[in-house]
Design a protein around this motif. Structure first.
Motif, PDB file in Angstrom:
ATOM      1  N   SER A 326      15.581 -23.907  -5.262  1.00 44.64           N
ATOM      2  CA  SER A 326      15.571 -25.232  -4.653  1.00 44.64           C
ATOM      3  C   SER A 326      14.199 -25.516  -4.054  1.00 44.64           C
ATOM      4  O   SER A 326      13.385 -24.610  -3.838  1.00 44.64           O
ATOM      5  N   ALA A 327      13.960 -26.775  -3.763  1.00 49.75           N
ATOM      6  CA  ALA A 327      12.725 -27.154  -3.079  1.00 49.75           C
ATOM      7  C   ALA A 327      12.626 -26.407  -1.754  1.00 49.75           C
ATOM      8  O   ALA A 327      13.635 -26.081  -1.121  1.00 49.75           O
ATOM      9  N   ARG A 342      21.084 -24.223  -0.678  1.00 51.47           N
ATOM     10  CA  ARG A 342      19.760 -23.958  -1.245  1.00 51.47           C
ATOM     11  C   ARG A 342      19.706 -22.548  -1.805  1.00 51.47           C
ATOM     12  O   ARG A 342      20.329 -21.636  -1.279  1.00 51.47           O
ATOM     13  N   THR A 343      18.941 -22.348  -2.893  1.00 53.60           N
ATOM     14  CA  THR A 343      18.928 -21.057  -3.573  1.00 53.60           C
ATOM     15  C   THR A 343      17.536 -20.713  -4.053  1.00 53.60           C
ATOM     16  O   THR A 343      16.736 -21.598  -4.381  1.00 53.60           O
ATOM     17  N   GLN A 349      21.910 -16.097 -11.900  1.00 47.75           N
ATOM     18  CA  GLN A 349      21.062 -14.925 -11.726  1.00 47.75           C
ATOM     19  C   GLN A 349      21.540 -14.073 -10.554  1.00 47.75           C
ATOM     20  O   GLN A 349      21.502 -12.834 -10.637  1.00 47.75           O
ATOM     21  N   MET A 350      21.991 -14.683  -9.477  1.00 49.60           N
ATOM     22  CA  MET A 350      22.498 -13.923  -8.348  1.00 49.60           C
ATOM     23  C   MET A 350      23.710 -13.086  -8.763  1.00 49.60           C
ATOM     24  O   MET A 350      23.803 -11.888  -8.419  1.00 49.60           O
ATOM     25  N   GLN A 351      24.637 -13.685  -9.481  1.00 53.78           N
ATOM     26  CA  GLN A 351      25.817 -12.936  -9.910  1.00 53.78           C
ATOM     27  C   GLN A 351      25.428 -11.823 -10.865  1.00 53.78           C
ATOM     28  O   GLN A 351      25.989 -10.715 -10.810  1.00 53.78           O
ATOM     29  N   ALA A 412      20.334 -17.905   2.894  1.00 53.93           N
ATOM     30  CA  ALA A 412      21.709 -17.741   2.411  1.00 53.93           C
ATOM     31  C   ALA A 412      21.746 -16.781   1.231  1.00 53.93           C
ATOM     32  O   ALA A 412      22.610 -15.898   1.158  1.00 53.93           O
ATOM     33  N   ASP A 413      20.825 -16.942   0.301  1.00 53.37           N
ATOM     34  CA  ASP A 413      20.761 -16.027  -0.840  1.00 53.37           C
ATOM     35  C   ASP A 413      20.443 -14.606  -0.379  1.00 53.37           C
ATOM     36  O   ASP A 413      21.009 -13.630  -0.878  1.00 53.37           O
TER      37      ASP A 413
END
Length: 557
Positions: A326-327, A342-343, A349-351, A412-413
């Protein structure tokens, strides 16, 4: 472009590369050929030098395969990005000896201006853990000889893995002597490029203390496909880079400067839509040129996240932290750094990463990670140091406490990933990072505010820049002088950070055994000198099961 490789197998358990495959085979009329010495400066004739101007390379080693790369110049006007020159058949040959008396694979790739006359052959059916030699033939000329190596079998017991680690190589800021020193070691299995392999700036915009050591081509900021192709081609004329690629397989990920400074999925600091056009078109051009010019397999169309493995010793998860992010955010409940919407990785890709880390049965889980995951607060810095660090790291220059281009800007990520490591008891995870033109050794706490009581769930080794400006360069002061105050302030505010060097240029050597990983940090004497020397600076290691970094007294011999 077509190749004669065997049918592709997945690069990672979840992803398969897309490419055009087998077309034709050619007779191997190469047995008994004269030896061409390893190294791209050892071309045997003017014809060879004029056809194979950009060297040879290999990458993404597998137990049964390797990706081979070169670029041909069939006519003088077929320069990178020109769109000129005829379609050309290029023969590749792989042997178990450098004299090519025992050829084990061969084929032909047809290349042309549609792929900028680059050549890739994804060779399969090879033997695990084996050294191979390869070369190309085109237009009556033969390339330099390259050396490469497959990885051990997936279930093999492996005593040691040794990787060169590099990041942030700015052509205009100096010569790539770290590549020469890595090549001269003779003890590495591969070289890990952690991003910023090229830079997008116009000539003079980002050099060596404002001095251009050698000018970029093209001279303007690169925006179009032709621009990115020519910039990649310029970098691939560096003799030390060519020699390193010819000697060792590359494992590469991208960061922002392969596109534009602080790139995200929706834009970049160094992209102005009103004068530079559509961001997505620029990204598409940059990615096309990258996959043409780099010896890497795309794990899916347009991304580089994938996984490689060195037997039972180590899995290497390679991340793409630009395509899906994200921006950059600021403070506040919506769009801020803590916004759960936001990521930095994107959901898929995270999973994939969490699943890969959970499923891994290797002793070590290495993560090729282009930007720092360790939390770092900068607010305690004095103003005279905060401003150059802000310029270097992308921080607002009036004192924002975090670097929003790193994982700090996507909390958060980070909480999701580090919480996953803690919840599932996943141990021996080591993040290998570049990007910020400085060297760090850090624990990665799940809760930085309560560290060390809350413990560490991983460790991180960050390598400095090959040539790009450090803090002392921005301040134009001698190294290891005024920046030492910044080091002390950062460590005081961030006790999980064990060591920082804000001023040096150089490289790292990661040594992995079943008992520990160790990063040896090396610095070069003068990035503006082609013959710069290198010396060992520090070493840090992580003992198996500890999730902590500790200082080592000497580099691995």
């Amino acid at each position: 472009m077509t190749d004669t490789s065997a049918t592709d197998s997945p690069v990672s358990p979840a992803k398969s590369p897309a490419r055009r495959t087998v077309v034709k085979a050619v007779a191997a009329g190469t047995a008994g050929a004269a030896l061409i010495p390893l190294g791209v400066t050892a071309l045997a004739s003017a014809a060879e030098a004029s056809v194979f101007l950009h060297g040879v390379a290999s990458g993404d080693p597998l137990p049964d395969g390797i990706l081979l790369w070169t670029r041909v110049t069939p006519t003088p006007d077929a320069t990178p990005g020109s769109g000129k020159g005829p379609s050309t058949d290029v023969e590749w040959t792989v042997a178990t000896d450098k004299e090519f008396t025992h050829v084990v694979a061969h084929g032909t790739v047809t290349t042309g201006p549609d792929v900028d006359h680059t050549v890739k052959a994804d060779v399969r059916g090879l033997t695990p853990g084996t050294e191979y030699w390869y070369r190309f033939t085109a237009s009556g000329a033969r390339s330099a000889v390259g050396r490469t190596r497959t990885t051990p079998a997936r279930d093999a017991s492996v005593d040691r893995l040794r990787l060169g680690t590099v990041s942030c190589a700015n052509w205009e800021a100096g010569y790539f002597s770290p590549y020469r020193h890595l090549n001269e070691r003779g003890d590495l299995d591969a070289v890990l490029f952690l991003g910023d392999y090229i830079y997008e700036y116009k000539s003079g915009e980002f050099a060596a203390r404002d001095t251009v050591v050698r000018p970029h081509q093209p001279a303007h900021e690169i925006i179009s496909l032709a621009d990115y192709r020519l910039r990649h081609g310029t970098y691939k004329t560096d003799q030390d880079l060519q020699a390193l690629h010819a000697s060792l397989p590359a494992i590469a990920i991208w960061d922002d400067h392969e596109f534009a400074d602080n790139a995200t999925s929706v834009g970049a600091n160094n992209h102005q839509p009103d004068t530079e056009g559509d961001w997505k078109a620029r990204v598409a051009a940059a990615k096309q040129a990258y996959f043409e010019w780099m010896p890497v397999r795309p794990s899916t169309a347009g991304t580089t996240y994938r996984q490689l493995r060195y037997g039972k010793l180590a899995d290497i998860s390679l991340l793409d932290l630009r395509s899906f992010r994200s921006a950059q955010g600021g403070w506040g409940p919506s769009g801020g750094v803590d916004d759960p919407d936001r990521t930095i990785t994107g959901d898929a890709q995270m999973q994939w990463l969490k699943s890969s880390l959970t499923r891994s049965d290797a002793t070590w889980r290495l993560v090729g990670n282009s930007v720092m995951i360790s939390p770092v607060a900068f607010l305690s810095l004095p103003a005279f140091l905060l401003r150059p660090l802000a310029k270097l790291l992308g921080l607002p220059q009036e004192g924002l406490a975090i670097n929003t281009d790193q994982w700090d800007g996507y909390t958060a990520d980070r909480r999701e990933l580090l919480g996953h490591l803690k919840q599932h008891g996943i141990r021996n995870t080591v993040f290998l990072t570049g990007d910020i033109h400085s060297a760090w050794a850090s624990d990665v706490p799940n809760e930085a505010a309560t560290y060390p009581a809350s413990g560490s769930v991983a460790t991180e080794f960050t390598v400095t820049s090959v040539t790009s400006d450090n803090v002392d360069d921005i301040l134009k002061v001698p190294p290891q002088t005024v920046s030492l105050a910044g080091v002390a302030a950062i460590k005081a505010a961030n006790p999980h950070v064990k060591w920082i060097d804000l001023d040096s240029h150089g490289f790292g050597v990661l040594d992995v055994t079943p008992d520990r990983t160790q990063m040896d940090y090396y610095v070069v004497s003068d990035r503006t000198k082609r013959d710069a020397t290198a010396k060992w600076a520090r070493s840090y290691r992580t003992a198996s099961g500890s999730q902590r970094v500790e200082r080592a007294d000497s580099p691995v011999r």
